[in-house]
Write a protein that holds these residues in place. Structure first.
Motif, PDB file in Angstrom:
ATOM      1  N   GLU A  35      27.462 -15.190   0.903  1.00 33.29           N
ATOM      2  CA  GLU A  35      26.200 -15.917   1.039  1.00 33.29           C
ATOM      3  C   GLU A  35      26.384 -17.422   0.877  1.00 33.29           C
ATOM      4  O   GLU A  35      25.418 -18.160   0.817  1.00 33.29           O
ATOM      5  CB  GLU A  35      25.189 -15.397   0.019  1.00 33.29           C
ATOM      6  CG  GLU A  35      24.802 -13.964   0.291  1.00 33.29           C
ATOM      7  CD  GLU A  35      23.769 -13.423  -0.686  1.00 33.29           C
ATOM      8  OE1 GLU A  35      23.510 -14.087  -1.711  1.00 33.29           O
ATOM      9  OE2 GLU A  35      23.227 -12.356  -0.417  1.00 33.29           O
ATOM     10  N   LYS A  59      23.413 -19.688   2.304  1.00 35.45           N
ATOM     11  CA  LYS A  59      22.558 -19.137   3.359  1.00 35.45           C
ATOM     12  C   LYS A  59      21.094 -19.171   2.944  1.00 35.45           C
ATOM     13  O   LYS A  59      20.763 -18.915   1.785  1.00 35.45           O
ATOM     14  CB  LYS A  59      22.992 -17.727   3.739  1.00 35.45           C
ATOM     15  CG  LYS A  59      22.562 -16.641   2.804  1.00 35.45           C
ATOM     16  CD  LYS A  59      22.902 -15.278   3.397  1.00 35.45           C
ATOM     17  CE  LYS A  59      22.142 -14.179   2.725  1.00 35.45           C
ATOM     18  NZ  LYS A  59      20.740 -14.114   3.029  1.00 35.45           N
ATOM     19  N   PRO A  60      20.222 -19.505   3.865  1.00 36.37           N
ATOM     20  CA  PRO A  60      18.787 -19.469   3.556  1.00 36.37           C
ATOM     21  C   PRO A  60      18.285 -18.026   3.501  1.00 36.37           C
ATOM     22  O   PRO A  60      18.944 -17.103   4.000  1.00 36.37           O
ATOM     23  CB  PRO A  60      18.158 -20.231   4.726  1.00 36.37           C
ATOM     24  CG  PRO A  60      19.139 -20.141   5.827  1.00 36.37           C
ATOM     25  CD  PRO A  60      20.494 -20.006   5.210  1.00 36.37           C
ATOM     26  N   ASP A  61      17.137 -17.824   2.903  1.00 37.99           N
ATOM     27  CA  ASP A  61      16.564 -16.477   2.791  1.00 37.99           C
ATOM     28  C   ASP A  61      16.131 -15.909   4.141  1.00 37.99           C
ATOM     29  O   ASP A  61      16.187 -14.706   4.358  1.00 37.99           O
ATOM     30  CB  ASP A  61      15.378 -16.474   1.828  1.00 37.99           C
ATOM     31  CG  ASP A  61      15.817 -16.717   0.392  1.00 37.99           C
ATOM     32  OD1 ASP A  61      16.963 -16.365   0.048  1.00 37.99           O
ATOM     33  OD2 ASP A  61      15.006 -17.262  -0.380  1.00 37.99           O
ATOM     34  N   THR A  62      15.679 -16.784   5.041  1.00 39.40           N
ATOM     35  CA  THR A  62      15.197 -16.333   6.349  1.00 39.40           C
ATOM     36  C   THR A  62      15.665 -17.300   7.427  1.00 39.40           C
ATOM     37  O   THR A  62      16.124 -18.408   7.133  1.00 39.40           O
ATOM     38  CB  THR A  62      13.658 -16.263   6.400  1.00 39.40           C
ATOM     39  OG1 THR A  62      13.136 -17.570   6.170  1.00 39.40           O
ATOM     40  CG2 THR A  62      13.104 -15.291   5.370  1.00 39.40           C
ATOM     41  N   TYR A  65      20.091 -18.638  10.477  1.00 39.31           N
ATOM     42  CA  TYR A  65      21.355 -18.731   9.733  1.00 39.31           C
ATOM     43  C   TYR A  65      21.304 -17.953   8.419  1.00 39.31           C
ATOM     44  O   TYR A  65      22.062 -18.245   7.507  1.00 39.31           O
ATOM     45  CB  TYR A  65      21.697 -20.194   9.470  1.00 39.31           C
ATOM     46  CG  TYR A  65      21.830 -20.978  10.748  1.00 39.31           C
ATOM     47  CD1 TYR A  65      22.912 -20.766  11.592  1.00 39.31           C
ATOM     48  CD2 TYR A  65      20.864 -21.896  11.123  1.00 39.31           C
ATOM     49  CE1 TYR A  65      23.036 -21.470  12.782  1.00 39.31           C
ATOM     50  CE2 TYR A  65      20.972 -22.602  12.311  1.00 39.31           C
ATOM     51  CZ  TYR A  65      22.071 -22.386  13.132  1.00 39.31           C
ATOM     52  OH  TYR A  65      22.176 -23.076  14.301  1.00 39.31           O
ATOM     53  N   SER A  66      20.422 -16.961   8.339  1.00 39.58           N
ATOM     54  CA  SER A  66      20.249 -16.221   7.094  1.00 39.58           C
ATOM     55  C   SER A  66      21.141 -14.990   6.984  1.00 39.58           C
ATOM     56  O   SER A  66      21.095 -14.295   5.980  1.00 39.58           O
ATOM     57  CB  SER A  66      18.785 -15.808   6.930  1.00 39.58           C
ATOM     58  OG  SER A  66      18.395 -14.950   7.990  1.00 39.58           O
TER      59      SER A  66
END
Length: 81
Positions: A35, A59-62, A65-66
């Motif tokens: 992550e 990594k973003p949550d949504t 690029y999640s």
């Protein structure tokens, strides 16, 4: 020098090492959870094992690029990283 059967930096996926013209080795790899991407810098390969770690991407949550990340690389081209 470390034993060749011992990982330089344990539990890092797809490590990538770049030796820059500044004399430093730059190490990047996925963290165990895939992550994030960490970066280390050291004057020798052995010193990478204890070098300061910086999380350079999480990594973003949504969003696009999640998903989990793997096989990161670092390159220096035309004067920029």
């Amino acid at each position: 020098m470390m034993n060749s059967n011992t990982p330089l930096i344990p539990q890092r996926a797809d490590p990538f090492i770049y030796k820059h013209t500044d004399g430093y080795y730059y190490f990047t790899a996925s963290v165990p959870s895939y992550e994030g991407i960490e970066l280390r810098r050291a004057k020798t390969l052995d010193e990478l094992a204890t070098a300061e770690t910086r999380m350079v991407w999480t990594k973003p949550d949504t969003g696009p690029y999640s998903d989990l990340i793997w096989a990161p690389e670092i390159h220096f081209n035309d004067g920029a990283w």
